[in-house]
Design a protein around this motif. Structure first.
Motif, PDB file in Angstrom:
ATOM      1  N   VAL A  16      72.038  67.995  97.439  1.00 53.94           N
ATOM      2  CA  VAL A  16      72.607  69.073  98.256  1.00 53.94           C
ATOM      3  C   VAL A  16      72.796  70.394  97.498  1.00 53.94           C
ATOM      4  O   VAL A  16      73.158  71.392  98.109  1.00 53.94           O
ATOM      5  N   VAL A  17      72.559  70.404  96.184  1.00 53.00           N
ATOM      6  CA  VAL A  17      72.850  71.634  95.418  1.00 53.00           C
ATOM      7  C   VAL A  17      71.581  72.439  95.138  1.00 53.00           C
ATOM      8  O   VAL A  17      70.467  72.002  95.433  1.00 53.00           O
ATOM      9  N   LYS A  77      72.499  69.279  88.200  1.00 49.74           N
ATOM     10  CA  LYS A  77      71.836  68.203  88.952  1.00 49.74           C
ATOM     11  C   LYS A  77      70.430  68.617  89.387  1.00 49.74           C
ATOM     12  O   LYS A  77      69.489  67.825  89.282  1.00 49.74           O
ATOM     13  N   ASP A 114      75.550  65.828 103.195  1.00 47.88           N
ATOM     14  CA  ASP A 114      76.269  64.791 102.447  1.00 47.88           C
ATOM     15  C   ASP A 114      76.277  63.400 103.074  1.00 47.88           C
ATOM     16  O   ASP A 114      75.842  62.435 102.483  1.00 47.88           O
ATOM     17  N   SER A 134      77.868  63.265  94.605  1.00 48.14           N
ATOM     18  CA  SER A 134      79.069  63.412  93.791  1.00 48.14           C
ATOM     19  C   SER A 134      79.878  62.114  93.890  1.00 48.14           C
ATOM     20  O   SER A 134      79.895  61.441  94.926  1.00 48.14           O
ATOM     21  N   LYS A 172      82.069  61.121  96.855  1.00 45.30           N
ATOM     22  CA  LYS A 172      81.499  60.891  98.197  1.00 45.30           C
ATOM     23  C   LYS A 172      81.184  59.436  98.497  1.00 45.30           C
ATOM     24  O   LYS A 172      80.460  59.138  99.446  1.00 45.30           O
ATOM     25  N   ARG A 186      88.821  73.637 101.440  1.00 45.45           N
ATOM     26  CA  ARG A 186      87.701  72.709 101.656  1.00 45.45           C
ATOM     27  C   ARG A 186      87.635  71.693 100.524  1.00 45.45           C
ATOM     28  O   ARG A 186      87.731  72.044  99.340  1.00 45.45           O
ATOM     29  N   GLN A 227      85.669  67.678  99.323  1.00 43.48           N
ATOM     30  CA  GLN A 227      84.674  66.643  99.601  1.00 43.48           C
ATOM     31  C   GLN A 227      85.404  65.472 100.268  1.00 43.48           C
ATOM     32  O   GLN A 227      86.627  65.443 100.288  1.00 43.48           O
ATOM     33  N   PHE A 245      78.911  70.089 101.958  1.00 45.79           N
ATOM     34  CA  PHE A 245      78.690  71.148 100.969  1.00 45.79           C
ATOM     35  C   PHE A 245      77.884  72.317 101.560  1.00 45.79           C
ATOM     36  O   PHE A 245      78.180  73.482 101.299  1.00 45.79           O
ATOM     37  N   ASN A 305      85.391  73.692  92.974  1.00 42.16           N
ATOM     38  CA  ASN A 305      84.076  73.210  92.551  1.00 42.16           C
ATOM     39  C   ASN A 305      83.867  73.627  91.103  1.00 42.16           C
ATOM     40  O   ASN A 305      84.529  74.546  90.634  1.00 42.16           O
ATOM     41  N   ASN A 348      78.351  75.217  90.845  1.00 43.17           N
ATOM     42  CA  ASN A 348      78.214  75.188  92.309  1.00 43.17           C
ATOM     43  C   ASN A 348      78.759  76.463  92.939  1.00 43.17           C
ATOM     44  O   ASN A 348      78.174  76.997  93.880  1.00 43.17           O
ATOM     45  N   LEU A 395      83.980  66.876  88.483  1.00 41.39           N
ATOM     46  CA  LEU A 395      82.977  66.564  89.515  1.00 41.39           C
ATOM     47  C   LEU A 395      81.663  66.201  88.820  1.00 41.39           C
ATOM     48  O   LEU A 395      81.154  66.964  87.994  1.00 41.39           O
ATOM     49  N   TYR A 452      78.144  62.969  89.084  1.00 42.32           N
ATOM     50  CA  TYR A 452      77.276  62.249  90.020  1.00 42.32           C
ATOM     51  C   TYR A 452      76.915  60.837  89.571  1.00 42.32           C
ATOM     52  O   TYR A 452      76.863  60.553  88.380  1.00 42.32           O
TER      53      TYR A 452
HETATM   54  C1  LMR Z   1      80.450  69.288  96.849  1.00 43.07           C
HETATM   55  O1  LMR Z   1      80.259  68.820  97.985  1.00 43.07           O
HETATM   56  O2  LMR Z   1      81.269  70.165  96.630  1.00 43.07           O
HETATM   57  C2  LMR Z   1      79.645  68.741  95.702  1.00 43.07           C
HETATM   58  O3  LMR Z   1      79.630  67.362  95.798  1.00 43.07           O
HETATM   59  C3  LMR Z   1      78.234  69.221  95.706  1.00 43.07           C
HETATM   60  C4  LMR Z   1      77.458  68.579  94.595  1.00 43.07           C
HETATM   61  O4  LMR Z   1      76.650  67.705  94.866  1.00 43.07           O
HETATM   62  O5  LMR Z   1      77.667  69.009  93.455  1.00 43.07           O
END
Ligand code: LMR
Length: 332
Positions: free
Chosen positions: A33-34, A40, A72, A90, A93, A169, A171, A192, A209, A213, A234, A236
């Motif tokens: 997603v980034v 990442k 996500d 992440s 999640k 906001r 996650q 995200f 974040n 990000n 944060l 993964y």
């Molecule tokens: C987010 O949703 O803020 C992060 O998980 C995005 C990410 O993958 O770094």
């Protein structure tokens, strides 16, 4: 007669070899997603390069960054269904998947630095967490670093009380929810890909974040203040569809595992540098004022947030939290 048999065998082998050479490559769709220019994003590209080289093109990795393919929640479902083969979500999640233990990484101030984090991600606690994914049809291959989070808003957040009443906001992690509630803020779970617009239009007031990000999504352009709280981590887990991975020819799997090991070293080597560079770029942009905390101010944030460890022990498991403390030498 013998000669004939030999000839047939040789011809057969040549045909088989030619067929292998002409065979369609195995496609691995890797969705994330980034932005590409993040720890990442860069590691995914590096894995692609190594994997394609080491399998001599027998595997093709298609990387889909920036939520191009899935957002996500959808990407987790897509992995389980086999519509994509590889993800790196992440660690915050995995709750909706039913593996809440990963939320231990979200506990505020649980790691002081990357060294402490690696005691977990590169040690037995990290490995046993990855094993918990298997009943879900998922294999965990590695942990990739991102970094420590900053808080942003349109008002300066110097002390925890400044967060009161702000829509923040987060996650999809219950720990992050508890963290925002401890600050008397209102947590809002959101994909995200939707954060920039939500900040721009005022649907939410602020967010958290790592700098990589924040910067690559241009969040600093729609947030007047960024506070260097470093209040949480944060990162993964790189995961694959178990059935797909175990169905790969053994030699290919070994080559991919070696590519993953090297891509992991690469990811963890660049993460801190990338976050430092992106924080410097946020400062240089002049679009957000960056607030550094004094040791006394930092202590106030830690004091306000550390209670979340105890509050959420039932969800994550008090034993697991203790195992992490022991691995890192955590002190309150
Ligand atoms: C987010 O949703 O803020 C992060 O998980 C995005 C990410 O993958 O770094």
């Amino acid at each position: 007669m013998k000669k004939r048999i030999l000839l047939v065998l040789v011809v057969g082998m040549v045909i088989a070899m030619a067929a292998t050479a002409m065979a369609e490559p195995i496609i691995i769709k890797f969705s994330h997603v980034v932005a590409v220019d993040t720890p990442k994003g860069q590691a995914a590209e590096y894995f692609k390069k190594l994997a394609e080289e080491r399998t001599n093109g027998a595997v093709k990795i298609e990387v889909y960054p920036n939520s191009q393919l899935y957002k996500d929640k959808e990407e987790m479902e897509a992995l389980q269904l086999g519509s994509v083969q590889m993800l790196a979500p992440s660690l915050a999640k995995f709750g909706p998947l039913g593996v809440k233990q990963f939320e231990v990484f979200d506990l505020p101030y649980i790691f002081d630095d990357y060294d402490q984090l690696h005691k977990v991600t590169l040690g037995p606690v990290g490995q046993s967490l990855l094993k918990k994914l298997e009943p879900k049809g998922i294999l965990g291959l590695a942990y990739w670093d991102n970094g420590f989070k900053v808080m942003s808003a349109n008002k300066p957040l110097r002390v925890p009380e400044d967060c009161k009443g702000l829509k923040m906001r987060i996650q999809s992690s219950k720990i992050l929810e508890a963290q925002m509630r401890a600050l008397k803020a209102i947590p809002q779970v959101m994909a995200f890909s939707e954060v920039y617009q939500a900040l721009q239009t005022g649907v939410v007031d602020g967010t958290e974040n790592p700098p990589s990000n924040l910067y690559t999504q241009k969040m600093h352009e729609v947030q007047k203040y960024v506070t260097l709280t470093d209040h949480g981590y944060l990162g993964y887990a790189v995961i694959v569809n178990k059935k797909f991975w175990e169905g790969l020819p053994a030699d290919i799997r070994t080559q991919l595992e070696s590519a993953m090991a090297d891509a992991t070293t690469f990811a963890n080597d660049i993460a801190k540098k990338k976050n430092d560079e992106d924080m410097a770029a946020v400062k240089a942009s002049g679009k957000s004022e960056v607030i550094a905390l004094s040791p006394q101010e930092r202590a106030l944030w830690k004091n306000a947030l550390i209670k979340v460890h105890e509050e959420m022990a039932n969800r994550i498991g008090a034993d697991l939290i203790q195992e992490v403390y022991q691995a890192t030498g955590f002190k309150k």
